[in-house]
Write a protein that holds these residues in place. Structure first.
Motif: not given
Length: 819
Positions: A19-20, A22-24, A26, A109-110, A112, A121-122
C-alpha cells in the motif's frame, strides 16, 4: 502461535508495504505546473505549520483546516502540484505578507480520513519556489510563484563540504539509535550538494524554526555550511550522551558486582555461623525495641516496621525511611522521667535567689508543688502563659522553675511558624518527612516530664499551609494531650506529664480557643526601684563576669543607675538596662587593657562620658495651671506614660478637629466627651448657642506616635470643659477612664503602669474609675504613700478635683481665627 499465524502476519506486512509503495508511485505520476512566458505559474496553496518538506523528500502531513483540503482537491482535479506556504514568525499576524518569501512546490497524494475526523496525506517535495503574489485567500489560497534559481558550479570547496557532511552524518548515525543506517547509505549515493543538505536536514530531529531557516537558504553551499554546523553541535551532544551512558553502565556493573560479592559473603558467613553487618543491625534494633518497655500500641507498630525492614534488601529505597522511623521510636523518651523536688521551701529559695519580684508566677508554682506533695488521685500539669513586655524575665523564670523542680528544661520558639506540619509533623509518604517540633523537642529533652517552654506563642502565623495555633490546641489541652498524635509517628504520644509554659508579649493575637486553655499570669513592667535592685543583684555581677573585670571591685551608684534607666533606656523590662551597663563596663575594660586610669565607682556624672548624649526624654508634667489642658495616663508595651490633652476654641461652624495620630476608638471618645459637654452646657453655665459658631481643635502631642483606646475619655472631657468654662486645670492631677454619654466613668486597663508613670513624673493625684480600685493591690506601697488615688463613678466627681474655679484672667480660651 502456530504456523498459520506466522503466514497471516506476513501477509498483513506485505499488504502494508504494498500500500505504501502504491501511494508513493502515485506521487511520481503527479505533474508539475508549466511556466508562463515570464517564468511564473499560478496554482492552489496550503499552509503547513508542523512540518517542513524539502525537495525529493516524501513525508506524511496532517490537514487541520477545510481550506487546505479544498486546495488539494482543486489541484488533484488537474493532476498537478500545490504550493506549501509557511508562516513568517517575525511578521505581524494581521499582515497580508505574513508568509515566508520561499515556499515549496509539493505533490500531494490521496487524502485519507483518520478516526478523529482529521485528514492526512502523503506529500513529495519538488522544488523551492519564490512567492510573488497571493492571488486569492477564500475559499482557499491561490498564489503566483516562480521557481528559484539555485544554479551552481561544483568546486573543490563544495566537494570538501559534501565530504565533511557525509562524515559527520555517518558519526551521528552510529551514535544515535533513532537514525537508521539506511539514511547514511542513501547520503553516500547523492551527488547533488543541495539534495544532500536537504536529505540530512530531513533526517535530523530539528525544530520547525531551524527547518524554515534551511528552506530559505537557496545556494547549496550555504545550506551545506548550515547543515555542517548543526551536525557538529548534534555530534557533540551525542558524544556526551554516549560518555554518560558508558559511566552509568560502569556504575551499574559495579553495583551488580558488589551485590554478587555481598551475597557470596553472606553465604560464607552463614556456613561459618556468623552474621553480616545488616543482620547485626537488625538484631540490634530488635534488642533496643525489646528493652525499651514501650507502650503496647507503640511496640506493635515498631515490630511491624522492623519485620518490613527484615524483608527488604539492604539497598532498597525504603530501607532509609523505615530505619529513620525506627530510630525516632527508639530514641524518644517513652517511660524515662525525673523525680520532682517537692520541697516547697527549697523551690521558693531558688526562685527568690534567681529572680526579683514576679510574685504571681512564683506563687502559682509553689501552689503546684504543694498540691503534688499531697499526692492527689488525679493531677493536671499546669499550662501557664507568661504575658508581659520584653525583658521582664519570662523565659529566665521558666529556666529557674525547671532547675528548682529538678526537671529538664527545653525551649521551642514559635515566632514566625506558619506551617501546621511544624507542630504535627509530615506524613511519611513525603520525601524528607520528619516529626513536628513538639516531638523533636521531647526527643532532645530525654525525659517524659520536662518543663517545656513555648516562646512567643502570640507570634504564630497562618497561611495556605495550615494554622499552627489550631494544632497546638491538642498539645495544650490537659484533657487530651495524653494521646498527642504526630503525623510522622502515627502512634499516640503522652504529653500529660509535661509542664508547659508559654510566653507572649500580648494576648490580642492569641486565638480565643487557644487562650482558653492557658492560665494567664501577667508580668507587669518594673518600677525604677525594682530595676535598680535587679541591676545590683543580677545584671551588674553578670556583666562584670562577662567583661572580665569582676575582680576590680567596680561599682555603680544608685544615681548612676537611675540616670541610665531614665535617660538611656525606655522599656518595661531590664534587657536594655543590662545592655547599657555592659557598654559602660566594656569601656572600662578597654581602659584597663590600655593601662589607663579607670573609675572604680561609677557615678551619675561619669555616665555621659561613657554612654554619650541622653537618648530618651520623658514627657514632663505641666508646669502651670492652664485652661484647656488636662493630663491623661496611657499604657504602652514599655510601661506607662503621661499624655497631655490640649483643647483650643476657634471661630468656626461647629466642627471638631482631632490631631495627634489618634485611632478610631480615641476619636469616638472625643465625640462622646463633646456630646456630654453639650448635654451639660446649662449646668456648666455655657451658652448652648456658642457650639454653632465655633470650631474645637483637640490635639494630643507627639503626633508621630499612634494613640488609641477609650481610657482618655474623662481627660478629653475635662480638657473640653476647662476650655469652654475658662476654669484652669490642676497640673498635679492625672486621670484615666472611659466616659459614656451620660458622664459615667467605666474601668480601663493598665492601672499599675499608669500610676507608676504619674509617680515617676512627680504628680500628686490620680483619678481612676471606681471599678479599678481592685488593681491598687498590685501597686507598691511607697508609691501609694506619695500619690493620692481617687476612685470616681461620674464626671461630676472628676471636675471638682481636676479643675479650679474660674479666675478673672482665665475666663475662656476662645481665639479669633487669623485666617
Amino acid at each position: 502461535m502456530n504456523n498459520d499465524d506466522w503466514y497471516h502476519n506476513d501477509d498483513e506486512h506485505d499488504d502494508l508495504m504494498g500500500n505504501i509503495h502504491q501511494r508513493t508511485e502515485e506521487l511520481y505520476r503527479i505533474l508539475s505546473w508549466e511556466l508562463d512566458e515570464d517564468g511564473f505559474f499560478t496554482c492552489p496553496a496550503i499552509v503547513l505549520e508542523d512540518v517542513v518538506v524539502f525537495p525529493h523528500m516524501i513525508s506524511p502531513v496532517f490537514l487541520s483546516d477545510e481550506a487546505s483540503t479544498l486546495a488539494i482537491e482543486a489541484a488533484q482535479e488537474e493532476n498537478r502540484t500545490v504550493i506549501a506556504l509557511y508562516f513568517d514568525d517575525d511578521a505581524p499576524e494581521d499582515s497580508r505578507e505574513r508568509f515566508l518569501s520561499i515556499g515549496m512546490d509539493i505533490a500531494v497524494g490521496r487524502i485519507l480520513t483518520l478516526l478523529g475526523g482529521e485528514h492526512s496525506a502523503l506529500v513529495q517535495g519538488r522544488r523551492r519556489v519564490e512567492i510573488a503574489e497571493i492571488v486569492q485567500i477564500e475559499p482557499y489560497y491561490i498564489v503566483k510563484v516562480r521557481p528559484v534559481n539555485d544554479s551552481y558550479r561544483i568546486t573543490r570547496h563544495l566537494t570538501a563540504m559534501m565530504r565533511t557532511s557525509r562524515n559527520l552524518f555517518e558519526r551521528c548515525v552510529s551514535l544515535n539509535e533513532n537514525l537508521p543506517e539506511e539514511a547514511h547509505l542513501f547520503s553516500i549515493n547523492i551527488s547533488d550538494p543541495g539534495w544532500l543538505a536537504d536529505m540530512i536536514a530531513t533526517s535530523l530531529p530539528l525544530t520547525i524554526e531551524t527547518r524554515k531557516h534551511l528552506l530559505r537558504l537557496i545556494h547549496p553551499a550555504d545550506r551545506l555550511k548550515a547543515v555542517n554546523q548543526i551536525l557538529a553541535e548534534e555530534l557533540e551532544v551525542l558524544e556526551l550522551e554516549d560518555e554518560i551512558q558508558a559511566q552509568v553502565k560502569t556504575e551499574v556493573d559495579r553495583s551488580h558486582r558488589e551485590y554478587y560479592l555481598r551475597e557470596q559473603m553472606k553465604a560464607i558467613q552463614m556456613e561459618l555461623g556468623e552474621d553480616d553487618l545488616w543482620s547485626q543491625e537488625i538484631r540490634g534494633l530488635a534488642e533496643k525495641i525489646q528493652a525499651l518497655n514501650l507502650p503496647e500500641a507503640v511496640s506493635a507498630q515498631a515490630t511491624r516496621e522492623l519485620q518490613r525492614l527484615q524483608q527488604l534488601p539492604p539497598l532498597a529505597p525504603e530501607v532509609g525511611i523505615i530505619r529513620t522511623y525506627l530510630d525516632w521510636i527508639v530514641e524518644l523518651p517513652w517511660t524515662e522521667t525525673t523525680e520532682d523536688n517537692l520541697d516547697v521551701l527549697h523551690v521558693s529559695r531558688v526562685l527568690e535567689k534567681n529572680h526579683y519580684g514576679l510574685k504571681m508566677a512564683k506563687d502559682r508554682i509553689l501552689e503546684y508543688i504543694a498540691v503534688r506533695s499531697l499526692k492527689p488521685k488525679r493531677l493536671h500539669q499546669p499550662i501557664l502563659c507568661f504575658v508581659g513586655p520584653p525583658g521582664t524575665g519570662k523565659t529566665s523564670l521558666g529556666k529557674s522553675i525547671a532547675s528548682a523542680l529538678g526537671r529538664n528544661f527545653v525551649r521551642l520558639s514559635l515566632g514566625g511558624v506558619r506551617d501546621e506540619a511544624e507542630i504535627r509533623g509530615h506524613r511519611r509518604t513525603y520525601i524528607g518527612a520528619m516529626p513536628g517540633r513538639i516531638i523533636q523537642t521531647m526527643r532532645r529533652s530525654g525525659t517524659l516530664n520536662p518543663l517545656f517552654m513555648l516562646d512567643e506563642i502570640d507570634k504564630l502565623g497562618t497561611d495556605f499551609r495550615g494554622d499552627p495555633s489550631s494544632a497546638l490546641l491538642e498539645v495544650l489541652d490537659p484533657e487530651q494531650n495524653d494521646a498527642f498524635s504526630d503525623h510522622y509517628l502515627e502512634v499516640d504520644y503522652d504529653l500529660s506529664n509535661v509542664i508547659f509554659i508559654t510566653t507572649a508579649n500580648t494576648l490580642g493575637t492569641i486565638p480565643p480557643a487557644l487562650l482558653d486553655r492557658l492560665e494567664v499570669i501577667e508580668f507587669s513592667g518594673y518600677i525604677e526601684d525594682e530595676k535598680i535592685k535587679i541591676a545590683k543583684r543580677f545584671l551588674i555581677p553578670r556583666q562584670l563576669e562577662e567583661t572580665g573585670i569582676d575582680e576590680e571591685g567596680v561599682q555603680f551608684s544608685e544615681q548612676a543607675l537611675m540616670k541610665i534607666i531614665r535617660e538611656y533606656t525606655f522599656e518595661a523590662g531590664v534587657r536594655n538596662l543590662e545592655r547599657e551597663v555592659g557598654r559602660v563596663l566594656r569601656k572600662i575594660a578597654r581602659l584597663k587593657t590600655e593601662k589607663k586610669r579607670f573609675p572604680k565607682k561609677i557615678t551619675a556624672s561619669a555616665i555621659r562620658r561613657f554612654l554619650g548624649p541622653q537618648q530618651f526624654f520623658e514627657t514632663e508634667a505641666e508646669g502651670d495651671d492652664e485652661a484647656g489642658v488636662a493630663t491623661a495616663l496611657a499604657w504602652t508595651e514599655n510601661g506607662g506614660e503621661i499624655m497631655p490633652v490640649e483643647v483650643l476654641i476657634l471661630d468656626g461652624k461647629g466642627n471638631l478637629q482631632i490631631t495627634g495620630q489618634i485611632g478610631e476608638v480615641m476619636q469616638e471618645s472625643a465625640q462622646a466627651a463633646l456630646s456630654y459637654l453639650k448635654s451639660r452646657a446649662e449646668y456648666l453655665n455655657i451658652d448652648g448657642e456658642i457650639f454653632e459658631n465655633i470650631d474645637v481643635h483637640l490635639h494630643v502631642p507627639e503626633g508621630a506616635i499612634p494613640k488609641d483606646g477609650p481610657s482618655a475619655g474623662i481627660t478629653i472631657a475635662t480638657a473640653l470643659i476647662s476650655a469652654f468654662t475658662g476654669r484652669p486645670s490642676n497640673h498635679m492631677v492625672a486621670m484615666t477612664g472611659e466616659i459614656t454619654l451620660r458622664g459615667r466613668v467605666l474601668p480601663v486597663g493598665g492601672i499599675r503602669e499608669k500610676v507608676l508613670a504619674a509617680h515617676r513624673v512627680g504628680l500628686k493625684k490620680v483619678i481612676i474609675p471606681e471599678k479599678n480600685a481592685k488593681d491598687l493591690e498590685d501597686i507598691p506601697k511607697p508609691v501609694l504613700k506619695d500619690v493620692e488615688i481617687i476612685p470616681v463613678k461620674h464626671m461630676d466627681e472628676v471636675l471638682p478635683i481636676a479643675l479650679h474655679e474660674a479666675t478673672p484672667n482665665l475666663k475662656t480660651t476662645r481665639r479669633k481665627n487669623s485666617g
